[in-house]
Structure formats: structure tokens, C-alpha cells
Design an enzyme around this catalytic site. Structure first.
Site, PDB file in Angstrom:
ATOM      1  N   ARG A   1       0.829  -1.201   0.000  1.00 36.54           N
ATOM      2  CA  ARG A   1       0.000   0.000   0.000  1.00 36.54           C
ATOM      3  C   ARG A   1       0.868   1.258   0.000  1.00 36.54           C
ATOM      4  O   ARG A   1       1.891   1.327   0.684  1.00 36.54           O
ATOM      5  CB  ARG A   1      -0.914   0.008   1.231  1.00 36.54           C
TER       6      ARG A   1
ATOM      7  N   GLY B   1      -6.825   8.042  -1.710  1.00 42.62           N
ATOM      8  CA  GLY B   1      -7.086   7.322  -2.945  1.00 42.62           C
ATOM      9  C   GLY B   1      -6.307   7.790  -4.145  1.00 42.62           C
ATOM     10  O   GLY B   1      -6.603   7.392  -5.268  1.00 42.62           O
TER      11      GLY B   1
ATOM     12  N   THR C   1      -2.797   0.771  -4.444  1.00 41.55           N
ATOM     13  CA  THR C   1      -2.671  -0.318  -3.487  1.00 41.55           C
ATOM     14  C   THR C   1      -2.743  -1.634  -4.272  1.00 41.55           C
ATOM     15  O   THR C   1      -3.544  -1.754  -5.205  1.00 41.55           O
ATOM     16  CB  THR C   1      -3.800  -0.263  -2.441  1.00 41.55           C
TER      17      THR C   1
ATOM     18  N   GLN D   1       1.794  -5.194   4.383  1.00 39.85           N
ATOM     19  CA  GLN D   1       1.078  -5.830   5.482  1.00 39.85           C
ATOM     20  C   GLN D   1       0.642  -7.226   5.090  1.00 39.85           C
ATOM     21  O   GLN D   1       0.328  -7.491   3.924  1.00 39.85           O
ATOM     22  CB  GLN D   1      -0.200  -5.043   5.812  1.00 39.85           C
TER      23      GLN D   1
ATOM     24  N   GLU E   1     -10.753   2.244   7.617  1.00 38.86           N
ATOM     25  CA  GLU E   1     -10.991   1.044   6.819  1.00 38.86           C
ATOM     26  C   GLU E   1     -10.838  -0.171   7.732  1.00 38.86           C
ATOM     27  O   GLU E   1      -9.892  -0.250   8.523  1.00 38.86           O
ATOM     28  CB  GLU E   1      -9.992   0.956   5.662  1.00 38.86           C
TER      29      GLU E   1
ATOM     30  N   GLN F   1      -6.604   0.935   8.262  1.00 43.56           N
ATOM     31  CA  GLN F   1      -6.050   2.292   8.276  1.00 43.56           C
ATOM     32  C   GLN F   1      -7.038   3.234   8.946  1.00 43.56           C
ATOM     33  O   GLN F   1      -8.223   2.917   9.091  1.00 43.56           O
ATOM     34  CB  GLN F   1      -5.708   2.794   6.877  1.00 43.56           C
TER      35      GLN F   1
ATOM     36  N   ARG G   1      -7.669   7.656   9.131  1.00 40.65           N
ATOM     37  CA  ARG G   1      -7.228   9.013   8.774  1.00 40.65           C
ATOM     38  C   ARG G   1      -8.259  10.017   9.285  1.00 40.65           C
ATOM     39  O   ARG G   1      -9.423   9.665   9.473  1.00 40.65           O
ATOM     40  CB  ARG G   1      -7.069   9.140   7.253  1.00 40.65           C
TER      41      ARG G   1
ATOM     42  N   HIS H   1     -15.554   6.571  -3.083  1.00 35.16           N
ATOM     43  CA  HIS H   1     -14.634   7.580  -3.608  1.00 35.16           C
ATOM     44  C   HIS H   1     -15.364   8.798  -4.158  1.00 35.16           C
ATOM     45  O   HIS H   1     -15.020   9.938  -3.862  1.00 35.16           O
ATOM     46  CB  HIS H   1     -13.760   6.957  -4.699  1.00 35.16           C
TER      47      HIS H   1
END
Length: 858
Positions: free
Chosen positions: A91, A106, A110, A157, A271, A283, A285, A815
Site C-alpha cells: 500500500r 485514494g 494499493t 502488510q 478502513e 487504516q 485518517r 470515492h
């Protein structure tokens, strides 16, 4: 991810990070990359085609560039230590992501289900090159972020083969409610959801209860392939409409989300993935699109009204501007010269906390109607919101107006009624003008007599007393002026059945200071009209030497006294003038240039005064006609007397409407000059670098700076950054202390023929529909409305052109919704058969607040 890993109870897939230093060494080995980057930095943000070409060249170059051996060895060593038998997610993590003002989410790539050495190294290199995808390049340009400043790390990951995945916002991104957690969920890997390939199931949780569940039809999912990578697969018909999450899972996710929010200190966009009975956090943010939440001293629900909308000034304000207004308001203060607690800051704007007033039932009944006269939308929104049970609970216990206050109110009501019925109002405006002149003269003398911290204390005293001194004159003159207009309107309709003369009754009243300013501006334009060199000079004049330069051109000395006279009376005015930090005409006289030139070009000599006189004549004729019409009705003699009196009172007093602001702006100009004189002294003493640095502090803080001869530069920089971020927000008219934006509530009945969808980005846009099935076929112009089956991150460049977005599938967190909110363009998703029902080139209206699309007839 490192921070998430430290939170007890939060499962984060194990892995390692390839730092930005590796990226730097990778690209530094190429001189060709440096040349292409230089060309990119020198390309205009508006040159989308050139940006796209350069982005493609850089990507093509980077994917072929060999990874330095030392970096390659380190990557493989970390991979083997973590377990080469596992599949991994590779990622991108750019230094430009998750900033306070923009998420940049975005924009980079990834890669999922990566297996083996070759796939891993290829995925890392592709991540590095994705820093220059077209969407990433355009997004950085739109957000004024330098391409050279951005660096990219890569997160590797262990892959979570999720059965259910999704996105969670710990605050509702549409309403702004910080107490609601919104979860989008679907089957399989999260790629289907974040790319907008499916309409997700929506769950909303408040106070550990599921308050809304919306199950969508999920026709496909994204799953891992045995050999690596991912693929799309169909969801069986029997499972397509099954809820992806149980209520217990949704509540558990929400609790984890709150835990993460507490750790980071602000609402989060998270996420997540579920496999078996384990929840993994992939993740987190910050949510960058929420309008900032106002601060309150308690946990009770407060209702806040935008001060800026009432004042027609919705721009962000600097701390001094807000401090002055908070000092000006005469109620809700801990000390007589302090700042009111009923004006709360949110997003560098002020909001009036009207909750205390609403606790009085008699006032609560009338406030919506009063507000309707100021802002009809806000009035309707307030009326609807007052019906909500949660707010009614917040108004307990209800208050009763005490007898002493009631006596004061009744005395003013009596004086207002007497003004309407029998008082002679012919000298009212003249008396107010004398009061303003005398008060301003006194303020000027007082401010000139002191300096230093004493002068700032005097400013606090003057601000605190200004409204109290003017208010008694205002409340007995302005309510009759406005009230008689509504009486004229209502009685015309009741007695005559129409309001034919109403539109002319208020034309060209005497004594309106704003109208007089316009007339004098016309006179000034007429004086310039015959001097072409003065006109030419005004097109190129500069603020710093405007008046001295005027003297040097032919005709300049003739018009200069008129300029000076105009500025002596109106130079303290300007745009956003209630904000003391905004420039006045005195300071930036070129603000006046376009207005004067437009007046000269579009008006004939003396035209403004002729039109004003014609308006007076029209108003007098309308009044005579209205009274004459009433004479012929039943009880006509009585009705004519009543109407004649109402018209007389209205026209005698309506000119007062502009006086309160005129008085305040004159007062603020004197205060501003005094504050800047103190700032100049601080600059001389080396405390401040620039006189306008004083704008970043409150009045009380300025006093302390003067006394200590020391300034907190870190605090100033922090406030400057917050101000810059706040400028990107569109402030709501009304909001709650929970951050919920209150909009006008109307019936959900759609306009005839409208297509229903889900509102995900507020606002209304009208334009030409561009139906785009495939990105490479898109042909859009600025102002078009993008209509598509769905959008993913690669569609981002189209959002810079679009006035609105409509998609067939999608949800609150996909998105398209996120980017639409960031760009501030209306968006409606989940519009069934949109690409069939909307024709390419057709004019449509998109309502992103109520969630519908309307086809506009040609």
C-alpha cells in the site's frame, strides 16, 4: 498504523514499512526523472492535457527504473522475517496524505494478495510510480501542493482475506453529527466498496444503538486469486440482499471507532475488515470535510445561528475580528468588558448561541417568524428543528420572563406602538445622526488621550457600551419602520385582495445613509467623467500612492477635493466591514475604482439622482393610489386614514435601517486605527514583525502582549494555519453544538419526474449532463454534470471540471462521494438506471442536499 498498533484491543495486520528515504534514493538515481519533474512543476494547473502527458511519461520511466540493490536486499530481508509464505497487501503512503486541510485519499495505488519475491518488488515499484498518476498530479495542483515536496513510503502488510469489509466514519460526514458513527459494509475485500463498484449496506450507530440500517443489493464482490492479485465475482442472488453485518458486529465496530477517535483526538475515516470473528483495522485518517465543531462548556445540545449569514459576510475571520464582535455584544459576559459566551467560534466564523432565548416559550414561538424576515431558509429550518424531541429536552427547564424584564419590554412595546399611532417621526433620523456624530467625536477624543494597554482597555469599554448606547434609539424606530411595512402588506391583501402598490411604497426613502452614499458616489463619478486622464489613471492606480498619484495627472487636482470629501465620510467602509481586520476604502482606495468606472461607463451624468427622484415620485403616486382605492371600500374613510398613517410612518423611519451598521463601522474604524498604532509601536520595539500580525490575537491577548512586550509566535502560526484551512469551508446557516448542520426541512415528495437517490454531497447544481460509461471516452467541459455508473479514484480529474456528480451505485463513503465533498460539488448516488434515463447533453438539476436529480425541459 504504528499509532493504531499501540491502542489496546485494536488488531492491525503485521508488516513493515519502506520509508520515504528509499523512495528518495530510488528516484535520485535518475537524471531523466529530475528533468521530467522540473517540467511538471512549470506546467499550469489548468493545462490538464499537458499534466496528463507528463504524468504518463514519469510513470512509464519509473516502472522501468531498477531498484537500488541495497534497498532491494532490505525489502526482501524484512519480507522473509515476516514470513514469505504469507500473502501481502502493498500500500502507498504519501507524505501529502491525511493533512488537516485535505486527505489526498485514494490518489496512489494499493496492490492486494501479493505473493512471492517478484510480485513484491514489482508492487513496491508500482506504488512509487503511482505518486504520478494523473489523478494524483491533478489533485496536488488543485490543492496547491508542490510535486517535489511529496514523498512516498510503502506499507507491506500481511493480507487479510476478509469475508466482510468496509469503511467507518466516526462522525456522519453529511449531517456533521459527531455522535453518529456511519458504517458502509459489503462482502469480500474492500476494493469493491472504496472503488464504488457496489452500493454498500449502511449502518448508523448512536449511543450504542443502531438507529438506521439500509441493506443494498450487492451484485458482486472482489476476492483474492490463488496465484496472487484479485478478481471480481458475482454474489449469488440469495445473498445479494442479505445484511452484511449483524447488529452486534456493527455496534462492536462503532465502539472500536470511538476508541480510535479518542486516541487521535478527532473524527476518523477508518478502513476495516472482518475474517472469522476477528476485526482488523487497516487504516485510519482524519475526516477533513467536516465543518469544525463549536466548543461549548457543557454536554447539552445548543442551537447556533451563523452571525456571518445575518451580516452577509460568510468569509473566515481572524481572531481579532471575532474578539471585537464578541466584546461588542452586551450580554452573556463574565465581566462588563469581557467577551460574550453566546457568540461561539466554529471554522473561524461566529455563531450566535440562541438556546437561552429558546428556553422562554413566548419567545420560542416568535423567533422563527422574526428570523424569517432576516433569513427565510433559516427561519423555516428553526421552526422544523424546534419540533424535534431531542432539542425540546435540551430546553428544559423552561424559563419565565421576570416581571422587571417584562416591564422593560412592555415599555418599549408601548413606545413602538405610539410611534406608529400618533408620534411625530419627522426628526427621528436627524436626531440619530446627531447622536452618531457626537458619539464618534467623543470616541476619537478618548482614544487619542491614552496609549498602550490603557488604550486597549478603553477600547474594550467602548465596545461594551456602544450597543447599549445606541439600542434604545434603535428599538423604538426600526421596529415601527419594519412593522408598518408588514401591516401595509397584510392590510392591502385583506382590504383590497392584492398588494399591487406594495413594491413601490419603500422606494427612495429619505435619510438612508447607504442610499446617500450611492448618490454621492454617482456625484463623484460625474466629476471624473470629463477628465479622461483621471479615468485612465484609475485603471492603473495603486493603493500606496493613490491620492498623491492623482495629483500628478491632468484634472486630478480638480477632482481630488471631491475624492477627499467622499472618503472623509465613507472611507471607513469596505467589504466585510463588520470584521475589523478587513481592509477599508481608506486603506485600499482601489476597491472603489471598478465601482466608479462602472458608474461612469453605464450611467449618464446625474442619472443616479434622477432615478432616486423618480423613485420618490413613484412611491408618492403608489401611496396616493393605495389610499384612493381604499376610499371606495366599506369603511373606506377609516381604512384610508389608517393606511395613510402607516405609509407615513414607514417612509419616515425606514431610512434608519442602515444606521446601526453605519454607526458601528465608524466606531470600528476609529478602534482599528488605535489598535494599529499600538501594533506599529510593537513593531518598532521588535515584538511584532508586521503591524497586521496583531490581527491574530484577541483584545485581552493584545493587552498582555503590550505589557509583557512578548508575543507567542507559535500560537500565531497555529492560528494562521487554522485560518487558511477554514477558508475552504462553506459555513452552514445553522448548526448544533454536536456539529449537525441544520438545513431547511421540506417534504420528501420529489418534484414531478425527479429521479430519487442518496444525498452524499450537499448543494444544488444545474448543467449539461455528460453520460460517461468509460473514463477513456469522457468528453467534459467545465460546468458539466458527470453521470456515470460509478466512479473510482482514476476518475478524479473529471471532478475538477464537474459542477455535480450522479452515479447509479455508491454510498456515503465511496470515492465519488468523498471527492465530491472535498471539491464542494453536489452529488447524488444510487440513482437507478441513471445512465439510461438521463440523456447525454440534457440539462439536469442535481440536488445533493435532498437527494434527487431533475430533468430540466428544454
Amino acid at each position: 498504523l504504528g499509532e493504531l498498533n499501540r491502542i489496546p484491543g485494536i488488531n492491525v495486520p503485521s508488516g513493515f514499512c519502506i520509508t520515504t528515504q528509499a523512495y528518495h534514493e530510488f528516484v535520485s538515481a535518475s537524471s531523466e526523472f529530475a528533468q521530467l519533474l522540473h517540467a511538471l512543476e512549470n506546467t499550469s494547473p489548468g493545462s490538464l492535457e499537458q499534466l496528463s502527458n507528463l504524468a504518463g511519461q514519469i510513470q512509464s520511466h519509473l516502472v522501468q527504473l531498477p531498484i537500488p540493490q541495497i534497498i532491494r536486499d532490505d525489502i526482501l530481508a524484512a519480507w522473509q522475517a515476516g514470513g514469505r509464505q504469507f500473502a501481502y497487501a502493498v500500500r502507498s503512503s504519501a507524505t501529502a496524505e491525511d493533512l488537516p486541510g485535505a486527505s489526498f485519499a485514494g490518489q496512489q495505488e494499493t496492490f492486494l494478495n501479493i505473493r512471492g519475491e517478484a510480485q513484491l518488488l514489482e508492487a513496491v515499484r508500482n506504488c512509487w510510480s503511482s505518486l504520478f498518476t494523473e489523478r494524483a498530479v491533478v489533485y496536488r495542483c488543485q490543492n496547491h501542493f508542490g510535486h517535489r515536496r511529496v514523498q512516498l513510503a510503502v506499507v507491506v502488510q500481511q493480507m487479510v482475506f476478509s469475508e466482510i469489509s468496509g469503511i467507518m466514519f466516526t462522525a456522519d460526514p453529511v449531517s456533521g453529527n459527531r455522535k453518529i458513527t456511519s458504517i458502509d459494509a459489503s462482502f469480500g475485500l474492500g476494493e469493491a466498496l472504496v472503488s464504488g463498484l457496489v452500493s454498500a449496506d449502511l449502518y448508523q450507530i448512536k449511543e450504542d444503538q443502531v438507529i438506521r440500517k439500509q441493506v443494498s443489493k450487492k451484485n458482486l464482490l472482489v476476492q483474492a486469486r490463488p496465484e496472487g492479485g484479485t478478481e471480481r465475482a458475482a454474489v449469488g442472488e440469495q445473498n445479494a440482499t442479505v445484511s452484511s453485518l449483524s447488529d452486534q458486529q456493527a455496534l462492536q465496530l462503532a465502539r472500536l471507532g470511538r476508541q480510535i477517535q479518542v486516541h487521535f483526538g478527532n473524527p476518523q475515516d477508518i478502513e476495516w475488515a472482518i475474517t472469522g470473528d476477528q476485526i482488523f483495522i487497516l487504516q485510519s485518517r482524519p475526516i477533513t470535510t467536516l465543518y469544525p465543531q463549536p466548543h461549548t462548556e457543557d454536554d447539552q445540545l445548543h442551537l447556533l445561528l451563523s452571525f456571518g449569514h445575518v451580516q452577509m459576510m460568510t468569509e473566515a475571520m481572524k481572531p481579532l475580528g471575532m474578539s471585537v464582535i464578541r466584546s461588542l455584544l452586551p450580554f452573556g459576559k463574565a465581566t462588563p468588558t469581557g467577551e460574550t459566551r453566546y457568540a461561539r467560534e466554529a471554522g473561524n466564523r461566529l455563531y450566535a448561541d440562541i438556546t437561552p432565548l429558546l428556553r422562554y416559550p413566548q419567545i420560542r414561538k416568535r423567533i422563527p417568524n422574526i428570523l424569517m424576515a432576516i433569513d427565510e431558509s433559516a427561519g423555516r429550518s428553526l421552526a422544523a428543528f424546534l419540533e424535534k424531541d431531542e432539542f425540546r429536552e435540551a430546553l428544559q427547564p423552561e424559563q419565565k420572563i421576570s416581571w422587571p424584564i417584562a416591564k422593560v419590554i412592555l415599555s418599549y412595546i408601548f413606545r413602538v406602538v405610539s410611534r406608529i399611532i400618533y408620534c411625530n417621526n419627522s426628526h427621528t433620523i436627524e436626531e440619530i445622526n446627531i447622536f452618531i456624530k457626537d458619539t464618534i467625536h467623543r470616541y476619537r477624543a478618548q482614544l487619542a488621550a491614552v496609549n498602550g494597554a490603557t488604550r486597549i482597555s478603553l477600547i474594550q469599554e467602548l465596545l461594551s457600551s456602544a450597543i447599549r448606547g445606541f439600542l434604545p434609539r434603535l428599538v423604538v424606530s426600526l421596529p415601527p419602520a419594519i412593522g408598518t411595512y408588514f401591516l401595509i402588506s397584510d392590510l392591502s391583501l385583506a382590504w383590497l385582495g392584492d398588494q399591487a402598490q406594495l413594491g413601490s411604497i419603500s422606494k427612495s426613502p429619505a435619510g438612508n445613509v447607504t442610499t446617500e452614499m450611492g448618490l454621492e458616489l454617482g456625484d463623484l463619478a460625474d466629476s471624473i467623467r470629463d477628465y479622461p486622464q483621471v479615468i485612465e489613471y484609475m485603471n492603473t492606480a495603486r493603493d500606496e500612492d493613490f491620492f498623491t498619484g492623482l495629483e500628478q495627472v491632468e484634472g486630478g487636482t480638480a477632482v481630488l477635493p471631491l475624492f477627499n470629501a467622499f472618503f472623509a465620510r465613507y472611507g471607513m467602509r469596505g467589504t466585510g466591514e463588520i470584521d475589523i481586520t478587513r481592509p477599508r476604502w481608506y486603506e485600499t482606495p482601489t476597491q472603489m475604482t471598478p465601482i466608479l468606472l462602472m458608474n461612469i461607463g453605464q450611467n449618464q451624468s446625474g442619472q443616479p439622482r434622477r432615478e432616486f427622484g423618480a423613485g420618490q415620485t413613484e412611491a408618492e403616486a403608489a401611496a396616493l393610489l393605495l389610499v384612493e382605492r381604499l376610499r371606495h371600500k366599506s369603511w373606506g374613510f377609516f381604512k384610508a386614514i389608517v393606511m395613510r398613517r402607516l405609509i407615513k410612518v414607514h417612509r419616515s423611519l425606514i431610512g434608519v435601517r442602515e444606521h446601526p451598521k453605519y454607526f458601528m463601522v465608524q466606531s470600528l474604524w476609529l478602534i482599528k486605527q488605535a489598535i494599529l498604532e499600538e501594533a506599529d509601536q510593537l513593531v518598532t520595539n521588535g515584538v511584532l514583525r508586521d503591524r497586521e500580525d496583531i490581527y491574530w490575537f484577541s483584545l485581552q491577548e493584545i493587552k498582555e502582549i503590550i505589557v509583557r512586550q512578548q508575543v507567542d509566535l507559535g500560537l500565531m502560526a497555529e492560528r494562521q494555519a487554522a485560518y487558511q484551512r477554514s477558508q475552504q469551508f462553506s459555513p452552514p446557516r445553522m448548526m448544533t453544538s454536536e456539529g449537525v448542520i441544520i438545513r431547511e426541512i421540506s417534504a420528501r415528495d420529489l418534484p414531478p419526474g425527479a429521479l430519487a437517490g442518496s444525498p452524499v454531497s450537499a448543494g444544488v447544481a444545474r448543467g449539461r449532463a455528460r453520460v460517461v460509461l468509460h473514463l477513456e471516452e469522457a468528453q467534459m467541459e467545465r460546468g458539466d454534470i458527470l453521470v456515470a455508473p460509478y466512479t473510482d479514484p482514476s476518475w478524479t480529474p473529471l471532478f475538477t471540471l464537474a459542477a455535480g456528480v450522479v452515479t447509479e451505485v455508491g454510498g456515503l463513503m465511496t470515492h465519488g462521494a468523498v471527492v465530491a465533498r472535498e471539491y464542494g460539488i453536489p452529488a447524488v448516488v444510487g440513482v437507478n438506471d441513471a445512465i439510461c434515463l438521463i440523456k447525454d447533453g440534457q440539462t439536469i438539476l442535481v440536488d445533493g442536499s435532498q437527494g434527487f436529480v431533475q430533468l430540466v425541459p428544454e
